[in-house]
Enzyme design. Structure first.
Site, mmCIF file in Angstrom:
data_model
loop_
_atom_site.group_PDB
_atom_site.id
_atom_site.type_symbol
_atom_site.label_atom_id
_atom_site.label_comp_id
_atom_site.label_asym_id
_atom_site.label_seq_id
_atom_site.Cartn_x
_atom_site.Cartn_y
_atom_site.Cartn_z
ATOM 1 N N HIS A 69 11.646 52.738 123.275
ATOM 2 C CA HIS A 69 11.456 53.040 121.850
ATOM 3 C C HIS A 69 11.559 54.538 121.577
ATOM 4 C CE1 HIS A 69 10.045 48.950 121.960
ATOM 5 N NE2 HIS A 69 10.133 48.941 120.653
ATOM 6 N N SER A 82 15.621 50.447 114.380
ATOM 7 C CA SER A 82 14.614 51.521 114.329
ATOM 8 C C SER A 82 14.925 52.508 113.211
ATOM 9 C CB SER A 82 14.536 52.257 115.663
ATOM 10 O OG SER A 82 13.925 51.450 116.631
ATOM 11 N N GLU A 85 13.860 50.806 110.010
ATOM 12 C CA GLU A 85 12.404 50.687 109.926
ATOM 13 C C GLU A 85 11.761 52.031 109.610
ATOM 14 O OE1 GLU A 85 12.517 47.013 113.105
ATOM 15 O OE2 GLU A 85 11.906 49.001 113.793
ATOM 16 N N PHE A 117 4.645 56.975 121.265
ATOM 17 C CA PHE A 117 3.714 56.290 120.371
ATOM 18 C C PHE A 117 4.454 55.161 119.681
ATOM 19 C CE2 PHE A 117 1.983 55.934 116.011
ATOM 20 C CZ PHE A 117 0.655 55.660 116.297
ATOM 21 N N VAL A 121 5.977 50.113 111.916
ATOM 22 C CA VAL A 121 5.867 50.960 110.721
ATOM 23 C C VAL A 121 5.871 50.182 109.410
ATOM 24 C CG1 VAL A 121 6.798 53.002 111.870
ATOM 25 C CG2 VAL A 121 8.345 51.486 110.610
#
Length: 167
Positions: A69, A82, A85, A117, A121
């Protein structure tokens, strides 16, 4: 593209992986392993199987999935899902101050835990993400691994809902 559960059930392995390989960030192996459990009665049974596969991963496999990620608020290359998002909560439009804060928290988190982290979201704001960042920095490594895997599961659920029609 949207797929029905019926069409997913009828796909060969390559088509299934092509359709669902991006549900988990840069980890098409999960879709590949899931394929063998067809047919699925609905998107929930598909999701449940995918999560079971992830939960059965070794610690090293979980860390590899987590590390696939991107950092939040970064300008680095990332998967299309991603990008969408993060853009959905404005992480692609950070002020210079917000960008610096995200970069600082990303680095502190990576320094402490050795991985990015992770937070689903969707349904968050920049502020709630930053609050979570600060709160979770006080956690222990094992707790954060579990939390990251849980958040990845939420992300996968959102992505499946966007990918499978009728879900």
């Amino acid at each position: 593209m949207s797929y029905s559960i019926e069409s997913l059930n009828q796909m060969d392995e390559a088509a299934f992986v092509s359709a669902l390989g991006a549900i988990f960030e840069d980890t098409p192996e999960i879709a590949r392993e899931t394929w063998q459990y067809r047919p699925f009665t609905d998107v929930n049974s598909l999701y449940t199987r995918m999560i079971a596969i992830v939960n059965a991963f070794s610690l090293e496999e979980k860390l590899t999935l987590i590390r696939a990620h991107p950092d939040l608020g970064t300008r680095a290359k990332m998967a299309d899902a991603s990008v969408k998002e993060q853009a959905g909560v404005g992480l692609d439009r950070l002020t210079p101050e917000e960008f610096d804060r995200f970069q600082s928290l990303n680095q502190a988190y990576r320094d402490k835990f050795g991985f990015p982290f992770i937070i689903a979201v969707k349904n968050h704001t920049k502020e709630s993400i930053l609050d979570n960042f600060e709160e979770r920095l006080s956690n222990e490594v094992g707790e954060e691994i579990d939390r990251a895997i849980a958040e990845i599961g939420k992300i996968a659920g959102f992505r499946l809902a966007d990918t499978v029609s009728g879900s």
